[in-house]
Design an enzyme around this catalytic site. Sequence first.
Site: not given
Ligand SMILES: *Cc1c(COP(=O)(O)O)cnc(C)c1O
Length: 377
Positions: A46, A98, A170, A195
Amino acid sequence: MGFATKAIHAGNKPDPTTGAVSVPIYQTSTYAQDGLGRHKGFEYARTQNPTRSALEENIAALENARFGFAFASGMSAIDATLKLVKAGEHVILGHNTYGGTFRLFDRVLSDYGVEFDLADTSDIASLETHFKPNTKMVFVETPTNPIMTLTDLAAVSELAHSRGAKVVCDNTFMSPYFQRPLDLGVDIVLHSTTKYLNGHSDSVGGFVALNDEKDAEWIGFIQNAVGAILSPFDSFLVLRGTKTLAVRMDAHDRNGRMVANFLAEHPRVEKVYYPGLASHPQHELAKRQQSGFGGMVSFDTGSLENARKVLESVKLCTLGESLGGVESLISHPATMTHASVPAEARQQLGITDGLVRVSVGIEDADDILADLDQALS
Ligand SMILES: *Cc1c(COP(=O)(O)O)cnc(C)c1O
């Protein structure tokens, strides 16, 4: 070193034991120690794992960050970052982040005494009115999903810093290939590696990158104390993904521009949202702040019925949530990603029932255009 070179080499050293060119998947929970208090820097998985460390060094280098931490999901990376905010402190949150980010503030953090306000971070003058004496953080996403509104990261950073607040961005939609927020004054960058960074729709993960040593120490402490770490196998997958980030993003961008231009000319399409179009109200900011426009394109078909016809007629594009993979994905924000946003708020954001979002993949552009064309007609 150039971006593509860093993407392939940062963190990717040949394995010291065997010389393996690919970083191995260190699938272990613990490590043999040489004696009491004597070990090789690895005690428990961890806390430290060599596959995860390699990925952390890799993505940190791509964001021009001193420190990087890989998490089990984008949401757990966001949650760890928000543990920099304590009860009684205030966060300004972009009004169109998001959905999971809003839910985390609205349903979880508010119960722990974290105050927050929603603000249109694309409008600096209006953003300024949201600061309070206890504001510790401004949280932005740019471009936003699915309307593709940009926030001027340098301007927001300057304003927030003058008020003693940190800026978190983000950067999932652009990836470090097209946008590097830390270089623009932002304090902390977040990713859902699910993504573009992984890019192959086969792993869920998240990342935090930053330069401040004290904040990095706390994020590292939280990563170990709370334990939402990225697994060795997922670390391997994302490390494999970032090796081709530069070529993939160039292909997403090329196809994204072609799809946006095609839709802008199409008689069945009322409006296209893509920062790369000269008609986008923030096209100049996009050119200044980003080095490309990416593969996310949204368009308005005018009605729920029209949207349904398009979404149910596509053959190549896959109907589904998520984005950033090599395959084209198509979705309906009003009933999918933004279903939990009240209808009135959706309307205000421009998320109409006729809106369709495409995560343009890296297939042959002609095939994507032909599929959208047949679906629209
Ligand atoms: C998908 C996404 C998230 C969340 O991420 P996960 O990997 O699904 O937990 C946060 N911000 C944006 C812009 C996203 O597209």
